[in-house]
Design an enzyme around this catalytic site. Structure first.
Site, PDB file in Angstrom:
ATOM      1  CG  PHE A  25      -2.002  -1.055   1.146  1.00 47.51           C
ATOM      2  CD1 PHE A  25      -2.674  -1.327  -0.044  1.00 47.51           C
ATOM      3  CD2 PHE A  25      -2.348  -1.780   2.272  1.00 47.51           C
ATOM      4  CE1 PHE A  25      -3.663  -2.295  -0.107  1.00 47.51           C
ATOM      5  CE2 PHE A  25      -3.338  -2.754   2.220  1.00 47.51           C
ATOM      6  CZ  PHE A  25      -3.993  -3.017   1.028  1.00 47.51           C
ATOM      7  CG  HIS A 119      -0.978   0.301   5.295  1.00 51.87           C
ATOM      8  ND1 HIS A 119      -0.009   0.995   4.601  1.00 51.87           N
ATOM      9  CD2 HIS A 119      -2.035   1.133   5.432  1.00 51.87           C
ATOM     10  CE1 HIS A 119      -0.464   2.212   4.323  1.00 51.87           C
ATOM     11  NE2 HIS A 119      -1.704   2.314   4.817  1.00 51.87           N
ATOM     12  CE1 TYR A 120      -8.387   1.484   9.009  1.00 54.91           C
ATOM     13  CE2 TYR A 120      -6.321   2.404   9.792  1.00 54.91           C
ATOM     14  CZ  TYR A 120      -7.653   2.565   9.437  1.00 54.91           C
ATOM     15  OH  TYR A 120      -8.232   3.791   9.524  1.00 54.91           O
ATOM     16  CG  HIS A 121      -6.613  -3.135   3.778  1.00 52.56           C
ATOM     17  ND1 HIS A 121      -5.512  -3.609   4.482  1.00 52.56           N
ATOM     18  CD2 HIS A 121      -7.157  -4.220   3.183  1.00 52.56           C
ATOM     19  CE1 HIS A 121      -5.393  -4.910   4.301  1.00 52.56           C
ATOM     20  NE2 HIS A 121      -6.394  -5.324   3.524  1.00 52.56           N
ATOM     21  CG  LEU A 122     -13.796  -0.347   4.794  1.00 51.64           C
ATOM     22  CD1 LEU A 122     -14.219  -1.264   5.934  1.00 51.64           C
ATOM     23  CD2 LEU A 122     -14.461   1.018   4.950  1.00 51.64           C
TER      24      LEU A 122
END
Ligand code: ZN
Length: 182
Positions: A25, A119-122
């Site tokens: 990302f 790396h968080y994500h929706l």
């Protein structure tokens, strides 16, 4: 679950295990070419990117610009923008694919299924009745009928900033997003 084009996947999964410099990302955001990185839109705090390994056509992810592993590490402004972008993505998916349902969700941590745990994500993806088809059930394989560049072209204009929303340009790059190659 295997994708038909899963040879990519090992490298992808492995790269997620490294720290920031190897984060797909963070790397995608640094890339100049939006089309190459599959980034549909860059906001003030988050960006929207197509999933290179989609569950269905139109599978997008909303990702904070900052390399943080959980929403707990994000600012209120970033969290708010993420949900605003989710609404915009939902509208784009409904307009382009007319799905009968939409999944919206996060996997926090590897045990929860996160491919890029650092790396968080929706995730946001369209669903249809019966989209778990015989290939999925019998062969544990998904067929993705639409090529990613086509998905990119179809969603890009709709996910970008609407009227009255501030467009955030990245420094000097001129963004290269206006109307090119429609
Ligand atoms: Zn990152």
């Amino acid at each position: 679950m295997e994708r038909l084009f899963s040879p990519w996947r090992l490298r992808y999964v492995a790269s997620g295990r490294k720290k920031n410099s190897g984060c797909v990302f963070c790397r995608a955001l640094k890339l100049g070419s939006r089309r190459q990185s599959l980034i549909l839109h860059v906001g003030a705090h988050n960006f929207v990117i197509l999933n290179r390994y989609p569950y269905n056509n139109g599978h997008m992810m909303i990702v904070p610009k900052e390399h943080v592993s959980s929403p707990r590490g994000a600012s209120p402004a970033s969290l708010l923008e993420m949900m605003e972008l989710a609404v915009r993505c939902e509208s784009a998916l409904r307009a382009v694919y007319r799905p009968s349902g939409i999944n919206l969700g996060m996997n926090l941590g590897r045990s929860a299924g996160a491919g890029i745990a650092g790396h968080y994500h929706l995730h946001i993806l369209p669903r249809w009745d019966g989209d778990t088809n015989f290939m999925t059930a019998i062969l544990d394989t998904r067929v993705i009928p639409e090529a990613l560049p086509v998905t990119y072209r179809r969603l890009r204009r709709l996910v970008g900033p609407g009227p009255g929303r501030g467009r955030r340009r990245r420094s000097g790059a001129g963004s290269g997003r206006r109307g090119r190659g429609r």
